[in-house]
Design an enzyme around this catalytic site. Structure first.
Site, PDB file in Angstrom:
ATOM      1  N   GLU A 119     -59.007   8.341 -29.300  1.00 32.04           N
ATOM      2  CA  GLU A 119     -57.842   7.464 -29.457  1.00 32.04           C
ATOM      3  C   GLU A 119     -56.849   7.777 -28.350  1.00 32.04           C
ATOM      4  O   GLU A 119     -56.427   8.922 -28.181  1.00 32.04           O
ATOM      5  CB  GLU A 119     -57.177   7.614 -30.830  1.00 32.04           C
ATOM      6  CG  GLU A 119     -56.048   6.614 -31.009  1.00 32.04           C
ATOM      7  CD  GLU A 119     -55.545   6.491 -32.443  1.00 32.04           C
ATOM      8  OE1 GLU A 119     -54.379   6.074 -32.622  1.00 32.04           O
ATOM      9  OE2 GLU A 119     -56.310   6.803 -33.378  1.00 32.04           O
ATOM     10  N   GLU A 141     -52.158  12.227 -26.384  1.00 33.15           N
ATOM     11  CA  GLU A 141     -50.794  11.729 -26.501  1.00 33.15           C
ATOM     12  C   GLU A 141     -49.851  12.664 -25.748  1.00 33.15           C
ATOM     13  O   GLU A 141     -49.754  13.845 -26.096  1.00 33.15           O
ATOM     14  CB  GLU A 141     -50.378  11.654 -27.972  1.00 33.15           C
ATOM     15  CG  GLU A 141     -48.940  11.273 -28.215  1.00 33.15           C
ATOM     16  CD  GLU A 141     -48.612   9.889 -27.666  1.00 33.15           C
ATOM     17  OE1 GLU A 141     -47.841   9.826 -26.679  1.00 33.15           O
ATOM     18  OE2 GLU A 141     -49.131   8.895 -28.204  1.00 33.15           O
ATOM     19  N   ASP A 163     -51.866  13.640 -20.713  1.00 27.13           N
ATOM     20  CA  ASP A 163     -52.355  12.388 -20.154  1.00 27.13           C
ATOM     21  C   ASP A 163     -53.856  12.250 -20.402  1.00 27.13           C
ATOM     22  O   ASP A 163     -54.627  13.183 -20.158  1.00 27.13           O
ATOM     23  CB  ASP A 163     -52.065  12.418 -18.649  1.00 27.13           C
ATOM     24  CG  ASP A 163     -52.249  11.089 -17.953  1.00 27.13           C
ATOM     25  OD1 ASP A 163     -53.077  10.272 -18.394  1.00 27.13           O
ATOM     26  OD2 ASP A 163     -51.562  10.867 -16.937  1.00 27.13           O
ATOM     27  N   ASP A 192     -47.933   1.033 -24.956  1.00 28.87           N
ATOM     28  CA  ASP A 192     -46.646   0.645 -24.384  1.00 28.87           C
ATOM     29  C   ASP A 192     -46.804  -0.704 -23.688  1.00 28.87           C
ATOM     30  O   ASP A 192     -47.640  -0.855 -22.798  1.00 28.87           O
ATOM     31  CB  ASP A 192     -46.189   1.705 -23.383  1.00 28.87           C
ATOM     32  CG  ASP A 192     -44.708   1.588 -23.057  1.00 28.87           C
ATOM     33  OD1 ASP A 192     -44.228   0.447 -22.916  1.00 28.87           O
ATOM     34  OD2 ASP A 192     -44.039   2.628 -22.937  1.00 28.87           O
ATOM     35  N   LYS A 195     -41.733  -6.134 -18.640  1.00 29.24           N
ATOM     36  CA  LYS A 195     -41.310  -6.756 -17.385  1.00 29.24           C
ATOM     37  C   LYS A 195     -42.514  -6.960 -16.465  1.00 29.24           C
ATOM     38  O   LYS A 195     -43.359  -6.084 -16.329  1.00 29.24           O
ATOM     39  CB  LYS A 195     -40.265  -5.893 -16.693  1.00 29.24           C
ATOM     40  CG  LYS A 195     -38.948  -5.783 -17.462  1.00 29.24           C
ATOM     41  CD  LYS A 195     -37.939  -4.938 -16.722  1.00 29.24           C
ATOM     42  CE  LYS A 195     -36.640  -4.840 -17.519  1.00 29.24           C
ATOM     43  NZ  LYS A 195     -35.628  -3.999 -16.812  1.00 29.24           N
ATOM     44  N   ASP A 204     -49.231  -6.362 -30.333  1.00 25.50           N
ATOM     45  CA  ASP A 204     -48.435  -7.478 -30.838  1.00 25.50           C
ATOM     46  C   ASP A 204     -47.817  -8.286 -29.703  1.00 25.50           C
ATOM     47  O   ASP A 204     -46.981  -9.156 -29.953  1.00 25.50           O
ATOM     48  CB  ASP A 204     -47.333  -6.956 -31.760  1.00 25.50           C
ATOM     49  CG  ASP A 204     -46.417  -5.959 -31.055  1.00 25.50           C
ATOM     50  OD1 ASP A 204     -46.949  -4.975 -30.486  1.00 25.50           O
ATOM     51  OD2 ASP A 204     -45.191  -6.147 -31.047  1.00 25.50           O
ATOM     52  N   THR A 243     -50.176   0.818 -38.747  1.00 16.00           N
ATOM     53  CA  THR A 243     -49.409   1.935 -38.212  1.00 16.00           C
ATOM     54  C   THR A 243     -47.918   1.632 -38.234  1.00 16.00           C
ATOM     55  O   THR A 243     -47.486   0.509 -38.474  1.00 16.00           O
ATOM     56  CB  THR A 243     -49.830   2.230 -36.767  1.00 16.00           C
ATOM     57  OG1 THR A 243     -49.407   1.127 -35.940  1.00 16.00           O
ATOM     58  CG2 THR A 243     -51.332   2.413 -36.660  1.00 16.00           C
ATOM     59  N   ARG A 244     -47.124   2.640 -37.942  1.00 21.37           N
ATOM     60  CA  ARG A 244     -45.675   2.460 -37.902  1.00 21.37           C
ATOM     61  C   ARG A 244     -45.284   1.429 -36.849  1.00 21.37           C
ATOM     62  O   ARG A 244     -44.337   0.672 -37.041  1.00 21.37           O
ATOM     63  CB  ARG A 244     -44.987   3.787 -37.601  1.00 21.37           C
ATOM     64  CG  ARG A 244     -45.477   4.443 -36.326  1.00 21.37           C
ATOM     65  CD  ARG A 244     -44.703   5.663 -35.875  1.00 21.37           C
ATOM     66  NE  ARG A 244     -44.152   6.425 -36.943  1.00 21.37           N
ATOM     67  CZ  ARG A 244     -43.093   7.251 -36.795  1.00 21.37           C
ATOM     68  NH1 ARG A 244     -42.526   7.382 -35.614  1.00 21.37           N
ATOM     69  NH2 ARG A 244     -42.633   7.939 -37.802  1.00 21.37           N
ATOM     70  N   TYR A 245     -46.038   1.382 -35.741  1.00 21.50           N
ATOM     71  CA  TYR A 245     -45.729   0.413 -34.695  1.00 21.50           C
ATOM     72  C   TYR A 245     -46.051  -1.007 -35.153  1.00 21.50           C
ATOM     73  O   TYR A 245     -45.329  -1.956 -34.841  1.00 21.50           O
ATOM     74  CB  TYR A 245     -46.479   0.766 -33.413  1.00 21.50           C
ATOM     75  CG  TYR A 245     -46.025   2.074 -32.822  1.00 21.50           C
ATOM     76  CD1 TYR A 245     -44.812   2.160 -32.140  1.00 21.50           C
ATOM     77  CD2 TYR A 245     -46.777   3.228 -32.964  1.00 21.50           C
ATOM     78  CE1 TYR A 245     -44.360   3.362 -31.622  1.00 21.50           C
ATOM     79  CE2 TYR A 245     -46.339   4.438 -32.457  1.00 21.50           C
ATOM     80  CZ  TYR A 245     -45.128   4.494 -31.779  1.00 21.50           C
ATOM     81  OH  TYR A 245     -44.681   5.702 -31.284  1.00 21.50           O
TER      82      TYR A 245
END
Length: 240
Positions: free
Chosen positions: A70, A95, A122, A144, A148, A180, A217-219
């Site tokens: 993951e 993570e 990383d 993430d 932009k 999303d 998930t929380r996101y």
């Protein structure tokens, strides 16, 4: 003595995003001090393996088993969920955000799972040392978005990340992507297939159904509260 992830010697790599957020609570620091080092996969960090020699990931677990990855596990809800559902699989989480690592370690204690290994850094560190075709599944969940346009090159779904990911995934391995952000879907559908993958749900109507073993998930919950629609894309690694 307090244990913490090694400082990230990116060696000329570009790296974007936070490494640390709010001050850790004492219990979170305890998780890092006591639990992180035993769960770190040997030979991945620069301290352990400055020559970047290929490792044997089977040695990270008690027996040979399928290996999953993951990328960017956030608070670790999904990682612990999958580890609980699949005790015979070895799952590696990467993570660099230390607050997320601390949250995950607390969840691991609560769940009592033993089939996780955690690289607090990383994912490219891992790509450098894994052998070819050693993973059978990978997850990229709510990465993430870098909204932009000038920052789209920072997204994970670029050749810089997808080419080494394809190298370490076995033919037939599954790559799951959840986001999303509609433009992230666009870039994913554009960039992932040329890296060596086939989309298993190419029709737009099929992008909104989560996987049967999914946990929100929380996101994702934040996205739903803010009126954004989750998308779930599934790819298969092509045969060489």
């Amino acid at each position: 003595m307090r244990q913490s992830p090694e400082k990230h010697p990116f060696r000329g790599r570009n790296f974007y995003g936070r490494l640390k957020g709010k001050t850790l609570r004492p219990m979170q620091q305890e998780y890092l001090d006591q639990d992180l080092k035993p769960l770190a996969p040997a030979g991945v960090s620069f301290t352990d393996n400055p020559q970047r020699t290929r490792v044997d990931p089977a040695a990270w677990f008690a027996d040979p088993r399928p290996l999953w990855l993951e990328v960017g596990f956030g608070g670790g809800e999904h990682l612990v969920h999958q580890a609980t559902l699949n005790p015979g699989v070895g799952i590696i989480g990467c993570e660099p955000y230390i607050n997320g690592v601390a949250m995950l370690l607390g969840k691991i204690r609560d769940a009592g799972v033993e089939n996780l290994r955690i690289h607090a850094g990383d994912v490219r560190d891992l790509f450098e040392v894994l052998p070819d075709a050693c993973l059978t599944r990978a997850f990229l969940l709510y990465p993430d978005p870098w909204p932009k346009k000038r920052h789209h090159r920072r997204r994970f779904v670029t050749p810089e990340h997808l080419v080494p990911l394809a190298r370490v995934l076995a033919p037939g391995a599954q790559l799951r992507v959840a986001t999303d952000i509609p433009d992230y879907v666009r870039q994913t559908m554009k960039e992932v297939p040329p890296a060596g993958f086939t989309c298993l749900n190419p029709a737009r109507v099929d992008w909104y159904a989560p996987w049967p073993d999914w946990i929100s998930t929380r996101y994702e919950q934040k996205a739903l509260r803010e009126g954004r629609t989750p998308h779930y894309l599934t790819f298969e690694r092509n045969a060489a």
